[in-house]
Design a protein around this motif. Structure first.
Motif, PDB file in Angstrom:
ATOM      1  N   GLY A  64       2.981  -1.781  14.065  1.00  0.00           N
ATOM      2  CA  GLY A  64       3.090  -2.960  14.897  1.00  0.00           C
ATOM      3  C   GLY A  64       2.741  -4.249  14.183  1.00  0.00           C
ATOM      4  N   HIS A  65       2.189  -4.135  12.971  1.00  0.00           N
ATOM      5  CA  HIS A  65       1.800  -5.315  12.194  1.00  0.00           C
ATOM      6  C   HIS A  65       2.659  -5.485  10.941  1.00  0.00           C
ATOM      7  N   LEU A  66       3.813  -4.811  10.897  1.00  0.00           N
ATOM      8  CA  LEU A  66       4.694  -4.939   9.729  1.00  0.00           C
ATOM      9  C   LEU A  66       5.196  -6.360   9.534  1.00  0.00           C
ATOM     10  N   LEU A  67       5.232  -7.144  10.618  1.00  0.00           N
ATOM     11  CA  LEU A  67       5.634  -8.541  10.510  1.00  0.00           C
ATOM     12  C   LEU A  67       4.745  -9.303   9.524  1.00  0.00           C
ATOM     13  N   GLN A  68       3.511  -8.832   9.366  1.00  0.00           N
ATOM     14  CA  GLN A  68       2.553  -9.500   8.489  1.00  0.00           C
ATOM     15  C   GLN A  68       2.600  -8.950   7.061  1.00  0.00           C
TER      16      GLN A  68
ATOM     17  N   ALA B  62      -0.512  -5.406   4.900  1.00  0.00           N
ATOM     18  CA  ALA B  62      -1.276  -5.674   6.116  1.00  0.00           C
ATOM     19  C   ALA B  62      -1.112  -4.540   7.121  1.00  0.00           C
ATOM     20  N   ALA B  63       0.092  -3.959   7.206  1.00  0.00           N
ATOM     21  CA  ALA B  63       0.332  -2.856   8.132  1.00  0.00           C
ATOM     22  C   ALA B  63      -0.501  -1.629   7.751  1.00  0.00           C
ATOM     23  N   ILE B  64      -0.558  -1.324   6.458  1.00  0.00           N
ATOM     24  CA  ILE B  64      -1.358  -0.179   6.004  1.00  0.00           C
ATOM     25  C   ILE B  64      -2.836  -0.416   6.282  1.00  0.00           C
TER      26      ILE B  64
END
Length: 251
Positions: free
Chosen positions: A200-204, A208-210
């Motif tokens: 859900g944070h891949l946009l960042q 950041a997603a990991i």
């Protein structure tokens, strides 16, 4: 002595027998997990706001008020949905979400966990930068561009407390409870919810997603150990608030 507090027997679905949960119960639990995965509620709210004439972009820039409204609205809707589902199964939200523990000691316990989360995040990011720098796929966090004034910072502080700390940790506790009782156990719950949280944070950016996924696992383990989502709430909200301060310091 372990911090684990056994769940109240009345909060465990009575349909579970020696052969494990019935298929119908697993199907219902899976549907509930999907409904509480953020996507259905956010899509519903996004469509409602669009129908009312509210648009995410104003003059080509993402609207701070739209993001705040969507985030807080989703928090209210999702928490209400979780409470309805718990009551529908005859489960007591206080036992499922807070383990019957007093709130104040859990808040105190969560404070040092803020710094533990910061340390975990820093270690993961530095490790990625050192060994897999190609995962740094976004130069600047897109949310940072929304912090254009002190007013924006205060609004986002409200968002990260209500929609980040409170909403996401209530959501995490509910999903972990469903996995533990119906969908393969707590380990499966930690893995699935943490991967989804990171995605859900891949946009960042991929890094950041990991990092976010690892932090999700950290807060999941705290909940499973303490049987209360209060300490993870404090840790999560404090972590996010420090991120806002960091964003402001580099402007």
């Amino acid at each position: 002595m372990s911090d684990h507090q056994p769940s109240d027997p009345s909060d465990q679905p009575s349909a579970i027998g020696h052969d494990g949960p019935p298929l119908a119960g697993r199907v219902v639990a899976a549907i509930e997990v999907l409904l509480c995965s953020d996507f259905p509620t956010q899509f519903a709210l996004d469509g409602t706001l669009a129908a009312l004439g509210y648009q995410p972009y104003v003059n080509g820039r993402l609207s701070v008020w739209y993001v705040v409204g969507l985030s807080l609205g989703d928090a209210i809707l999702l928490v209400a949905l979780i409470l309805v589902m718990l009551y529908a199964h005859g489960e007591r939200p206080r036992n499922v979400l807070f383990g019957g523990r007093p709130i104040a000691p859990e808040v105190v316990a969560g404070v040092p966990m803020i710094f533990a989360a910061l340390g975990i995040g820093l270690v993961v990011l530095l490790t990625i930068q050192r060994f897999i720098p190609g995962l740094h796929t976004v130069e600047q966090n897109p949310l940072q561009a929304l912090l254009r004034s002190p007013r924006d910072a205060w609004l986002f502080a409200l968002v990260v407390i209500a929609a980040g700390g409170v909403r996401e940790e209530i959501q995490r506790a509910f999903l972990l409870h469903r996995f533990e009782v119906w969908l393969g156990g707590p380990v499966a719950g930690v893995i699935v919810t943490s991967v989804a949280f990171g995605a859900g944070h891949l946009l960042q950016g991929a890094d950041a997603a990991i990092t976010t996924g690892v932090l999700g696992a950290f807060w999941s383990i705290i909940y499973l150990r303490r049987r209360s989502c209060v300490a993870p709430m404090v840790s999560h909200a404090g972590f996010d608030l420090i991120q806002i301060v960091q964003f402001l310091s580099v402007r």
